[in-house]
Enzyme design. Structure first.
Site, PDB file in Angstrom:
ATOM      1  N   ARG A 176       0.845  -1.211   0.000  1.00 45.39           N
ATOM      2  CA  ARG A 176       0.000   0.000   0.000  1.00 45.39           C
ATOM      3  C   ARG A 176       0.871   1.248   0.000  1.00 45.39           C
ATOM      4  O   ARG A 176       0.494   2.282   0.552  1.00 45.39           O
ATOM      5  CB  ARG A 176      -0.893   0.001   1.230  1.00 45.39           C
ATOM      6  CG  ARG A 176      -0.126  -0.101   2.547  1.00 45.39           C
ATOM      7  CD  ARG A 176      -0.984   0.359   3.680  1.00 45.39           C
ATOM      8  NE  ARG A 176      -0.358   0.060   4.957  1.00 45.39           N
ATOM      9  CZ  ARG A 176      -0.865   0.409   6.117  1.00 45.39           C
ATOM     10  NH1 ARG A 176      -1.997   1.062   6.167  1.00 45.39           N
ATOM     11  NH2 ARG A 176      -0.247   0.117   7.230  1.00 45.39           N
TER      12      ARG A 176
ATOM     13  N   LYS B 258       2.474   6.353   1.691  1.00 41.49           N
ATOM     14  CA  LYS B 258       1.904   5.201   2.400  1.00 41.49           C
ATOM     15  C   LYS B 258       0.390   5.378   2.439  1.00 41.49           C
ATOM     16  O   LYS B 258      -0.091   6.434   2.862  1.00 41.49           O
ATOM     17  CB  LYS B 258       2.485   5.173   3.829  1.00 41.49           C
ATOM     18  CG  LYS B 258       2.205   3.922   4.615  1.00 41.49           C
ATOM     19  CD  LYS B 258       3.180   3.842   5.787  1.00 41.49           C
ATOM     20  CE  LYS B 258       2.832   2.746   6.756  1.00 41.49           C
ATOM     21  NZ  LYS B 258       3.812   2.685   7.851  1.00 41.49           N
TER      22      LYS B 258
ATOM     23  N   ASP C 193      -6.350  -3.770   1.316  1.00 40.87           N
ATOM     24  CA  ASP C 193      -7.066  -2.793   0.484  1.00 40.87           C
ATOM     25  C   ASP C 193      -6.149  -1.684  -0.021  1.00 40.87           C
ATOM     26  O   ASP C 193      -6.582  -0.798  -0.768  1.00 40.87           O
ATOM     27  CB  ASP C 193      -8.246  -2.191   1.261  1.00 40.87           C
ATOM     28  CG  ASP C 193      -7.817  -1.474   2.525  1.00 40.87           C
ATOM     29  OD1 ASP C 193      -6.603  -1.306   2.749  1.00 40.87           O
ATOM     30  OD2 ASP C 193      -8.710  -1.070   3.308  1.00 40.87           O
ATOM     31  N   GLY C 194      -4.883  -1.705   0.400  1.00 39.96           N
ATOM     32  CA  GLY C 194      -3.936  -0.713  -0.083  1.00 39.96           C
ATOM     33  C   GLY C 194      -4.079   0.655   0.563  1.00 39.96           C
ATOM     34  O   GLY C 194      -3.383   1.591   0.184  1.00 39.96           O
TER      35      GLY C 194
ATOM     36  N   ARG D 207       6.212  10.108   3.350  1.00 37.46           N
ATOM     37  CA  ARG D 207       7.329   9.772   4.235  1.00 37.46           C
ATOM     38  C   ARG D 207       8.637  10.090   3.528  1.00 37.46           C
ATOM     39  O   ARG D 207       8.757   9.908   2.315  1.00 37.46           O
ATOM     40  CB  ARG D 207       7.221   8.291   4.565  1.00 37.46           C
ATOM     41  CG  ARG D 207       8.339   7.740   5.394  1.00 37.46           C
ATOM     42  CD  ARG D 207       7.900   6.478   6.092  1.00 37.46           C
ATOM     43  NE  ARG D 207       7.996   5.312   5.226  1.00 37.46           N
ATOM     44  CZ  ARG D 207       7.629   4.073   5.609  1.00 37.46           C
ATOM     45  NH1 ARG D 207       7.121   3.871   6.817  1.00 37.46           N
ATOM     46  NH2 ARG D 207       7.746   3.057   4.801  1.00 37.46           N
TER      47      ARG D 207
ATOM     48  N   ASP E 137      11.610  -6.934   7.423  1.00 36.10           N
ATOM     49  CA  ASP E 137      11.197  -5.938   6.426  1.00 36.10           C
ATOM     50  C   ASP E 137      11.031  -4.563   7.072  1.00 36.10           C
ATOM     51  O   ASP E 137      10.888  -3.572   6.353  1.00 36.10           O
ATOM     52  CB  ASP E 137       9.887  -6.361   5.738  1.00 36.10           C
ATOM     53  CG  ASP E 137       8.806  -6.749   6.731  1.00 36.10           C
ATOM     54  OD1 ASP E 137       9.053  -7.635   7.566  1.00 36.10           O
ATOM     55  OD2 ASP E 137       7.720  -6.156   6.680  1.00 36.10           O
ATOM     56  N   ASN E 138      11.050  -4.500   8.381  1.00 35.45           N
ATOM     57  CA  ASN E 138      10.909  -3.225   9.071  1.00 35.45           C
ATOM     58  C   ASN E 138      12.220  -2.801   9.717  1.00 35.45           C
ATOM     59  O   ASN E 138      12.221  -2.065  10.705  1.00 35.45           O
ATOM     60  CB  ASN E 138       9.805  -3.318  10.135  1.00 35.45           C
ATOM     61  CG  ASN E 138       8.424  -3.455   9.506  1.00 35.45           C
ATOM     62  OD1 ASN E 138       8.223  -3.089   8.352  1.00 35.45           O
ATOM     63  ND2 ASN E 138       7.493  -3.996  10.254  1.00 35.45           N
TER      64      ASN E 138
ATOM     65  N   ASP F 291       8.590   2.327  10.076  1.00 39.89           N
ATOM     66  CA  ASP F 291       7.310   1.652  10.244  1.00 39.89           C
ATOM     67  C   ASP F 291       6.783   1.704  11.670  1.00 39.89           C
ATOM     68  O   ASP F 291       6.953   0.788  12.466  1.00 39.89           O
ATOM     69  CB  ASP F 291       7.362   0.208   9.725  1.00 39.89           C
ATOM     70  CG  ASP F 291       6.938   0.174   8.255  1.00 39.89           C
ATOM     71  OD1 ASP F 291       6.598   1.255   7.723  1.00 39.89           O
ATOM     72  OD2 ASP F 291       6.938  -0.902   7.653  1.00 39.89           O
TER      73      ASP F 291
HETATM   74  P1  AMP Z   1       3.764  -3.592   7.924  1.00 35.06           P
HETATM   75  O1  AMP Z   1       3.353  -4.493   9.037  1.00 35.06           O
HETATM   76  O2  AMP Z   1       3.040  -2.284   7.893  1.00 35.06           O
HETATM   77  O3  AMP Z   1       5.241  -3.410   7.857  1.00 35.06           O
HETATM   78  O4  AMP Z   1       3.312  -4.321   6.576  1.00 35.06           O
HETATM   79  C1  AMP Z   1       3.670  -5.626   6.242  1.00 35.06           C
HETATM   80  C2  AMP Z   1       3.266  -5.927   4.822  1.00 35.06           C
HETATM   81  O5  AMP Z   1       1.853  -5.828   4.652  1.00 35.06           O
HETATM   82  C3  AMP Z   1       3.858  -5.002   3.785  1.00 35.06           C
HETATM   83  O6  AMP Z   1       4.101  -5.745   2.645  1.00 35.06           O
HETATM   84  C4  AMP Z   1       2.740  -3.997   3.574  1.00 35.06           C
HETATM   85  O7  AMP Z   1       2.848  -3.343   2.333  1.00 35.06           O
HETATM   86  C5  AMP Z   1       1.516  -4.869   3.652  1.00 35.06           C
HETATM   87  N1  AMP Z   1       0.292  -4.141   4.050  1.00 35.06           N
HETATM   88  C6  AMP Z   1      -0.015  -3.637   5.261  1.00 35.06           C
HETATM   89  N2  AMP Z   1      -1.223  -3.055   5.262  1.00 35.06           N
HETATM   90  C7  AMP Z   1      -1.718  -3.183   4.005  1.00 35.06           C
HETATM   91  C8  AMP Z   1      -2.945  -2.801   3.336  1.00 35.06           C
HETATM   92  N3  AMP Z   1      -3.918  -2.152   3.978  1.00 35.06           N
HETATM   93  N4  AMP Z   1      -3.070  -3.114   2.033  1.00 35.06           N
HETATM   94  C9  AMP Z   1      -2.107  -3.767   1.365  1.00 35.06           C
HETATM   95  N5  AMP Z   1      -0.956  -4.171   1.917  1.00 35.06           N
HETATM   96  C10 AMP Z   1      -0.748  -3.879   3.226  1.00 35.06           C
HETATM   97 MG    MG Z   2       6.653  -2.544   6.951  1.00 33.71          MG
END
Ligand code: AMP
Ligand code: MG
Length: 487
Positions: free
Chosen positions: A95, A115, A127-128, A178, A254-255, A264
């Site tokens: 997203r 973001k 949902d992105g 960001r 990834d974070n 993040d």
């Molecule tokens: P995060 O926990 O925010 O670091 O996200 C982990 C993964 O989930 C990453 O690949 C994000 O891009 C994906 N992600 C988190 N929230 C959404 C969302 N609402 N729609 C699509 N991808 C998401």
């Molecule tokens: Mg992340």
């Protein structure tokens, strides 16, 4: 879609160009009714982006990815990630989009990233989108971290989209813009390694060296030097987190950035009562990312980075592993040194104080804080007052002040420097109850509490009598704090 450059700023698409295999060109979703909620004017100035331009109609389109400036190639970045210990080989920006890079006022390349800008090919079931509350949370916490001098991605703006986002209820949607030294993560290297394409892995490493650690290029083994640079940056970063009581909450690979910036801000929180086992995230059931585990997890993540880089270290795997292990061994030394020096500074003791005198004092203090569940931030800030002879405030944090008194006699005999303490111990952090209060109000349309909180935490060392409630503990009825991820 028009392609007008904002004022004199040119965007580059260096990541998109040099690492095509990890960059999917993509466009942000149309934003029906953009409305600026907050703009970081000093950061805009660093980037050479005019605040008046950003506030205008084209600026809002730029901040939401709906106007692509000249030179920019918006891409969704691919990366992998160990999430709570399990490898997800293909995560990527689900997203988010990297709009491009801008050379800032110091000539440093900075990523401009969105973001909440809509679904990408990495979105899986998501949902992105992003809601106003979590994007403002990232804004205020990241800017607080920056104000405390802790390396972090920055927040340029939050723009409400006018599109509702479905979570447990319908919430107002938003896009966060960001800014980061880069979005290269441990997971970026895991992704490149997993493709089996060693040329890609080498190009990624070269890109990281050129961008962040140019000195490594001169080393005998530049890729080992890259690993060592990341280890040093992360050892220092995680020590800084620990010293202010920051719990990241979701330290998946990834974070974790290569350059050592905090990234993040999902389920993060600051300690109130000192508790090494503190966990705030509702999804962290085993406490993997508890406060006290953060250095160990950082080391674990860095080991995943080292594994990913192995083929670049040496043609013979055994030799490569030895180089990796020798480098990783530095983490504990560097972390401990940063933590000890930081803690001594927090209690106002000189760096060169004999270890035999300082270490027991520090260890006893941590036991006292834990036993008394004293408020972390209030304690260290209040201790400077005690160094000036006024002990009432800090004593009141302990249910049994006698043990603290005994400690304080020994501590004050070492001549702590109260003014130096005030320069390293923040009076204001984004306290959990204040963040919730500000985000609830903002979600309902009132941005005043958010603006006041932001003002307090972006001058964290400058105590202002009128901001007393921003330094105070949560009311009794606030209860145990829980944070939520992926919102
Ligand atoms: P995060 O926990 O925010 O670091 O996200 C982990 C993964 O989930 C990453 O690949 C994000 O891009 C994906 N992600 C988190 N929230 C959404 C969302 N609402 N729609 C699509 N991808 C998401
Ligand atoms: Mg992340």
């Amino acid at each position: 879609m028009s392609a007008i450059a904002p004022s004199a700023v040119t965007f580059d698409g260096r990541f998109a160009r040099e690492l095509k295999e990890m960059a999917i060109p993509w466009q942000a979703e149309q934003v029906p009714d953009p409305r600026l909620l907050v703009l970081n004017e000093p950061l805009a100035a660093e980037l050479g982006l005019g605040a008046a331009y950003l506030r205008g109609p084209d600026g809002l389109l730029l901040l939401t990815g709906n106007l692509v400036p000249g030179g920019a190639t918006p891409v969704a970045q691919a990366y992998a990630g160990h999430q709570f210990g399990w490898l997800a080989p293909r995560l990527g920006d689900g997203r988010a989009l990297l709009l491009g890079e801008i050379a800032d006022a110091d000539g440093r390349l900075r990523d401009v990233h969105l973001k909440g800008s809509g679904r990408t090919p990495f979105a899986r079931g998501g949902d992105g989108l992003a809601a106003v509350g979590p994007m403002l949370r990232e804004y205020v916490v990241s800017e607080a971290m920056h104000a405390m001098g802790i390396p972090t991605t920055r927040s340029l703006a939050v723009v409400a989209t006018g599109r509702p986002v479905l979570r447990e209820t319908l919430l107002p949607g938003a896009v966060l813009t960001r800014v980061a030294s880069s979005h290269l993560r441990v997971g970026s290297f895991q992704f490149a390694r997993a493709t089996g394409d060693i040329d890609l892995l080498r190009r990624l490493a070269d890109h990281a060296i050129a961008r962040h650690f140019p000195a490594a290029a001169e080393a005998r083994n530049p890729y080992v030097a890259l690993l060592q640079s990341v280890i040093a940056a992360q050892a220092s970063l995680v020590a800084r987190w620990m010293l202010v009581g920051f719990v990241h909450g979701v330290m998946n690979t990834d974070n974790m950035t290569i350059f050592g910036e905090t990234i993040d801000y999902g389920p993060c929180a600051f300690l109130d009562a000192f508790d090494p086992a503190a966990v705030y995230s509702s999804i962290d059931e085993t406490g993997r990312y508890a406060y006290r585990n953060q250095p160990v997890v950082a080391e674990w993540n860095l080991t995943r980075l080292a594994e990913s880089l192995l083929p670049l270290f040496h043609d013979e795997q055994e030799q490569a592993v030895v180089l990796a292990q020798d480098s990783l061994a530095a983490f504990r030394r560097q972390y401990s040194a940063a933590w000890s020096a930081g803690l001594r500074a927090k209690i106002g003791l000189p760096d060169d104080l004999d270890d035999d005198a300082a270490s027991p004092l520090v260890d006893e203090l941590l036991s006292l804080l834990q036993a008394g569940r004293a408020d972390h931030t209030m304690f260290f800030r209040g201790l400077a007052e005690a160094a000036r002879g006024r002990t009432a405030r800090v004593r009141s944090l302990f249910p049994d002040p006698a043990a603290f008194d005994a400690w304080a006699v020994r501590w004050s005999s070492l001549g702590p420097d109260a003014d130096a303490m005030d320069r390293v111990n923040p009076a204001y952090i984004p306290r959990n109850h204040l963040v919730e209060e500000a985000l609830d109000a903002a979600t309902a349309g009132d941005l005043d509490p958010f603006a006041r909180l932001l003002e307090a935490v972006t001058s964290p060392y400058d105590e202002r009598p009128e901001l007393e409630r921003y330094a105070a503990a949560a009311p009794e009825d606030f209860g145990p704090y829980r944070t939520f991820c992926g919102t």
